[in-house]
Scaffold this motif. Structure first.
Motif, PDB file in Angstrom:
ATOM      1  N   THR A   2       0.843  -1.197   0.000  1.00  0.00           N
ATOM      2  CA  THR A   2       0.000   0.000   0.000  1.00  0.00           C
ATOM      3  C   THR A   2       0.879   1.248   0.000  1.00  0.00           C
ATOM      4  OG1 THR A   2      -1.785  -1.113   1.190  1.00  0.00           O
ATOM      5  CG2 THR A   2      -1.752   1.287   1.290  1.00  0.00           C
ATOM      6  N   ALA A   3       0.452   2.260  -0.743  1.00  0.00           N
ATOM      7  CA  ALA A   3       1.179   3.522  -0.809  1.00  0.00           C
ATOM      8  C   ALA A   3       0.357   4.626  -0.156  1.00  0.00           C
ATOM      9  CB  ALA A   3       1.481   3.881  -2.266  1.00  0.00           C
ATOM     10  N   ILE A   4       0.979   5.336   0.758  1.00  0.00           N
ATOM     11  CA  ILE A   4       0.349   6.507   1.384  1.00  0.00           C
ATOM     12  C   ILE A   4       0.782   7.747   0.600  1.00  0.00           C
ATOM     13  CG2 ILE A   4       0.216   7.929   3.459  1.00  0.00           C
ATOM     14  CD1 ILE A   4       0.950   5.386   5.064  1.00  0.00           C
ATOM     15  N   THR A  25       3.370   2.888  -9.100  1.00  0.00           N
ATOM     16  CA  THR A  25       3.763   1.655  -8.405  1.00  0.00           C
ATOM     17  C   THR A  25       2.734   0.548  -8.615  1.00  0.00           C
ATOM     18  OG1 THR A  25       2.615   2.176  -6.318  1.00  0.00           O
ATOM     19  CG2 THR A  25       4.869   3.037  -6.596  1.00  0.00           C
ATOM     20  N   GLY A  26       1.509   0.957  -8.953  1.00  0.00           N
ATOM     21  CA  GLY A  26       0.445  -0.034  -9.089  1.00  0.00           C
ATOM     22  C   GLY A  26      -0.174  -0.446  -7.778  1.00  0.00           C
ATOM     23  N   ASP A  27       0.338   0.091  -6.681  1.00  0.00           N
ATOM     24  CA  ASP A  27      -0.189  -0.250  -5.354  1.00  0.00           C
ATOM     25  C   ASP A  27      -1.448   0.555  -5.051  1.00  0.00           C
ATOM     26  OD1 ASP A  27       1.941  -1.940  -4.947  1.00  0.00           O
ATOM     27  OD2 ASP A  27       3.126  -0.470  -3.827  1.00  0.00           O
ATOM     28  N   PRO A  28      -2.364   0.010  -4.250  1.00  0.00           N
ATOM     29  CA  PRO A  28      -3.512   0.795  -3.797  1.00  0.00           C
ATOM     30  C   PRO A  28      -3.042   1.970  -2.938  1.00  0.00           C
ATOM     31  CG  PRO A  28      -3.467  -1.376  -2.745  1.00  0.00           C
ATOM     32  CD  PRO A  28      -2.402  -1.375  -3.777  1.00  0.00           C
ATOM     33  N   ILE A  29      -3.811   3.053  -3.000  1.00  0.00           N
ATOM     34  CA  ILE A  29      -3.376   4.325  -2.412  1.00  0.00           C
ATOM     35  C   ILE A  29      -4.271   4.734  -1.249  1.00  0.00           C
ATOM     36  CG2 ILE A  29      -3.210   6.810  -2.892  1.00  0.00           C
ATOM     37  CD1 ILE A  29      -2.405   6.024  -5.772  1.00  0.00           C
ATOM     38  N   ILE A  30      -3.639   5.276  -0.220  1.00  0.00           N
ATOM     39  CA  ILE A  30      -4.351   5.916   0.892  1.00  0.00           C
ATOM     40  C   ILE A  30      -3.986   7.404   0.886  1.00  0.00           C
ATOM     41  CG2 ILE A  30      -4.610   6.105   3.393  1.00  0.00           C
ATOM     42  CD1 ILE A  30      -3.986   3.149   3.602  1.00  0.00           C
ATOM     43  N   PRO A  31      -4.898   8.300   0.525  1.00  0.00           N
ATOM     44  CA  PRO A  31      -4.625   9.742   0.583  1.00  0.00           C
ATOM     45  C   PRO A  31      -4.887  10.257   1.999  1.00  0.00           C
ATOM     46  CG  PRO A  31      -6.377   9.187  -1.009  1.00  0.00           C
ATOM     47  CD  PRO A  31      -6.214   8.038  -0.071  1.00  0.00           C
ATOM     48  N   ILE A  32      -3.948  11.002   2.549  1.00  0.00           N
ATOM     49  CA  ILE A  32      -4.126  11.530   3.906  1.00  0.00           C
ATOM     50  C   ILE A  32      -3.775  13.007   3.965  1.00  0.00           C
ATOM     51  CG2 ILE A  32      -1.786  10.852   4.638  1.00  0.00           C
ATOM     52  CD1 ILE A  32      -3.000  10.338   7.471  1.00  0.00           C
ATOM     53  N   GLY A  69     -12.930   7.476  -3.876  1.00  0.00           N
ATOM     54  CA  GLY A  69     -11.889   7.515  -2.854  1.00  0.00           C
ATOM     55  C   GLY A  69     -12.336   8.251  -1.609  1.00  0.00           C
ATOM     56  N   ARG A  70     -11.371   8.594  -0.795  1.00  0.00           N
ATOM     57  CA  ARG A  70     -11.657   9.323   0.437  1.00  0.00           C
ATOM     58  C   ARG A  70     -10.382  10.011   0.885  1.00  0.00           C
ATOM     59  NH1 ARG A  70     -11.799   6.614   6.397  1.00  0.00           N
ATOM     60  NH2 ARG A  70     -12.411   8.458   7.604  1.00  0.00           N
ATOM     61  N   LEU A  71     -10.514  11.248   1.329  1.00  0.00           N
ATOM     62  CA  LEU A  71      -9.386  11.933   1.949  1.00  0.00           C
ATOM     63  C   LEU A  71      -9.422  11.612   3.435  1.00  0.00           C
ATOM     64  CD1 LEU A  71      -6.956  13.838   1.704  1.00  0.00           C
ATOM     65  CD2 LEU A  71      -8.517  15.753   2.173  1.00  0.00           C
ATOM     66  N   LEU A  72      -8.463  10.818   3.885  1.00  0.00           N
ATOM     67  CA  LEU A  72      -8.362  10.486   5.308  1.00  0.00           C
ATOM     68  C   LEU A  72      -7.800  11.701   6.033  1.00  0.00           C
ATOM     69  CD1 LEU A  72      -8.549   8.321   7.545  1.00  0.00           C
ATOM     70  CD2 LEU A  72      -6.194   7.676   6.953  1.00  0.00           C
ATOM     71  N   ILE A  73      -8.561  12.256   6.944  1.00  0.00           N
ATOM     72  CA  ILE A  73      -8.135  13.455   7.675  1.00  0.00           C
ATOM     73  C   ILE A  73      -7.890  13.078   9.129  1.00  0.00           C
ATOM     74  CG2 ILE A  73      -8.788  15.775   8.436  1.00  0.00           C
ATOM     75  CD1 ILE A  73     -10.575  15.957   5.949  1.00  0.00           C
ATOM     76  N   ARG A  74      -6.710  13.395   9.594  1.00  0.00           N
ATOM     77  CA  ARG A  74      -6.380  13.185  11.004  1.00  0.00           C
ATOM     78  C   ARG A  74      -5.714  14.437  11.558  1.00  0.00           C
ATOM     79  NH1 ARG A  74      -4.589   6.735  11.424  1.00  0.00           N
ATOM     80  NH2 ARG A  74      -6.678   5.956  10.889  1.00  0.00           N
ATOM     81  N   GLN A 170      -6.625   3.599  -8.082  1.00  0.00           N
ATOM     82  CA  GLN A 170      -6.777   2.377  -7.288  1.00  0.00           C
ATOM     83  C   GLN A 170      -6.623   2.736  -5.809  1.00  0.00           C
ATOM     84  OE1 GLN A 170      -4.015  -0.753  -8.242  1.00  0.00           O
ATOM     85  NE2 GLN A 170      -4.862  -2.174  -6.734  1.00  0.00           N
ATOM     86  N   TRP A 171      -7.755   2.809  -5.122  1.00  0.00           N
ATOM     87  CA  TRP A 171      -7.730   3.158  -3.704  1.00  0.00           C
ATOM     88  C   TRP A 171      -7.610   1.894  -2.861  1.00  0.00           C
ATOM     89  CZ3 TRP A 171      -6.844   7.905  -4.448  1.00  0.00           C
ATOM     90  CH2 TRP A 171      -7.555   8.655  -5.374  1.00  0.00           C
TER      91      TRP A 171
END
Length: 484
Positions: A2-4, A25-32, A69-74, A170-171
């Motif tokens: 997974t790619a952040i 990279t082809g990896d699923p993505i986590i947007p933060i 997708g989703r913007l992960l907010i912390r 690709q999320w």
């Protein structure tokens, strides 16, 4: 795997270096996006500035949601939260776009070091600028201190083109299950939300930025050189917020402008080149701050570090509130208060007035602008203030001091701008609009503007203060020379 992708000053989907690198990279993505208290709770950040940035975050979150997708907010410390996200998800890659201010560089170095120690691949990308500070140096491998030679080199270097847009993202499948916060609201931090149609959140997103760019290159850019200094004419790009928040990339702007330039003729060419020069100034100031981090709070020119500023708080308050008695200055400050933005010519006029007429330390004005401007860019703010105060690189010589009356007469000859932001002066005859204190009493009565009652008497005498400013700068220069 997974790619952040860690978003900061790059709140967009199109032409985004880090997002593009992660997608390759082809990896699923986590947007933060990580909310930091240095932005949210700081008294140094005004309500309008915070609101505009939150609006951009909200629009970006909506754009991601529309693509599944989703913007992960912390909220909290980036290093701690990114390590925590790696542990939660098993992510093994982190991508982000580089920043160049001193505090941001320290933060990014710390984050990179810790995540690499946990076995995470970390890649930072060039995105904020066309050319990074290290790319442009003199033949002696030193940074440029003068804009013109820097500009010449900048223009000769090859330019990256915008990245191709992905048709499908690709999320990470766990993205919608991860704990996160809602899009921030200024009210949650005890701030006041601005009202009016111009403050609708969609005005601050990526689509609005692209629309504004299209409008500019379709029209105003062709007469930019002629009209850019006239605050009463809406002829500037108004792209500063989009470039600073990253709702629009510098690559996209540059190459769209280049397309127009290739079709332009005559005066249109010089106008477009004048706009490109402003984009280069933006990067020049980035490299000045990068190589000279002390300029965040100290003069670039050491001979002017200890000017004997008067720093009279009542005069500073008059300036902040737009009540100096000089119309072009006051209208500009009212524009800043009302809109969170100020025309560039007016930024120079008001900064010169504060430092040379009111003899207030440029750092006071720089901090006030940082609080109020929605398009605040640390490097540009420092560079602009030090230019106006004659303490910086390529600065306005200290003996050249803007006259607020003649500046108003030259750049707002019909008083359009002054009358817009100072309604009390709307009936004042044009011959007096930039020096209303010269109005005879009977004309003051006819205009409904009694000087000293409806509109203030000038708080200082420009001619006298000009002489005093020159003397104080010369004294500082002489004192420094004796210590060398």
């Amino acid at each position: 795997m997974t790619a952040i992708v860690w978003f900061r000053r790059d709140l967009r989907l199109h032409d985004h270096a880090a997002l593009h690198a992660a997608a390759l990279t082809g990896d699923p993505i986590i947007p933060i996006y990580i909310l930091d208290d240095s932005l949210c709770r700081s008294a140094a950040v005004g309500d309008k500035r915070l609101y505009a940035y939150f609006a951009a975050i909200g629009e970006f979150a909506n754009d991601l949601a529309q693509l599944g997708g989703r913007l992960l907010i912390r909220h909290g410390d980036p290093q701690q939260l990114l390590c925590q996200l790696v542990q939660e998800t098993g992510a093994n890659k982190l991508f982000f776009n580089r920043a160049y201010t001193p505090d941001a560089r320290k933060r990014d170095e710390s984050v990179s070091e810790v995540l690499k120690s946990h076995g995470v691949f970390v890649q930072s990308c060039k995105d904020l600028v066309m050319h990074e500070p290290e790319e442009i140096k003199t033949k002696q491998r030193t940074p440029y201190a003068v804009f013109t030679p820097y500009r010449r080199v900048w223009q000769t270097l090859p330019k990256e083109k915008p990245f191709p847009q992905s048709t499908k993202w690709q999320w990470d499948e766990r993205l919608h299950e991860l704990a996160g916060e809602p899009v921030p609201a200024v009210e949650a931090f005890g701030r006041k939300r601005p009202t009016g149609t111009e403050w609708e959140s969609e005005q601050f997103g990526e689509r609005a930025a692209h629309k504004r760019l299209q409008q500019f290159i379709n029209g105003d850019i062709l007469s930019y050189k002629e009209k850019r200094d006239m605050p009463g004419v809406n002829a500037t790009s108004r792209l500063s917020f989009a470039l600073n928040a990253g709702t629009l990339s510098i690559r996209t702007v540059y190459h769209r402008v280049l397309e127009v330039l290739m079709q332009a003729r005559g005066e249109q060419v010089t106008s477009i080149e004048a706009f490109v020069a402003e984009l280069i100034w933006r990067e020049f100031y980035q490299q000045v701050l990068y190589f000279h981090p002390h300029t965040t709070n100290h003069a670039y020119l050491p001979q002017f570090e200890k000017v004997a500023w008067e720093n009279r708080e009542e005069l500073f308050a008059c300036w902040c509130q737009g009540e100096t008695g000089y119309p072009i200055v006051d209208a500009a400050m009212k524009q800043l208060i009302e809109t969170g933005w100020m025309h560039n010519r007016l930024r120079m006029i008001t900064a010169s007035f504060l430092t040379k007429d009111l003899l207030v330390d440029w750092r006071w004005g720089m901090a006030y602008f940082a609080q109020q401007l929605i398009d605040f860019d640390e490097a540009a703010n420092i560079g602009g203030w030090q230019w106006s105060a004659s303490t910086g690189t390529d600065a306005q010589p200290y003996f050249r001091i803007f006259n607020p009356v003649t500046q108003g007469e030259k750049f707002d000859p019909d008083g359009v701008f002054v009358k817009k932001y100072l309604p009390v002066l709307r009936k004042v005859p044009l011959q007096y609009i930039h020096k209303p204190w010269d109005m005879p009493e009977h004309i003051q009565e006819q205009a409904g503007c009694k000087i000293g009652f409806d509109y203030p008497i000038p708080c200082v005498d420009h001619a006298q203060r000009r002489k005093l400013a020159m003397a104080l700068f010369q004294e500082a220069k002489d004192r420094h020379a004796k210590t060398e």
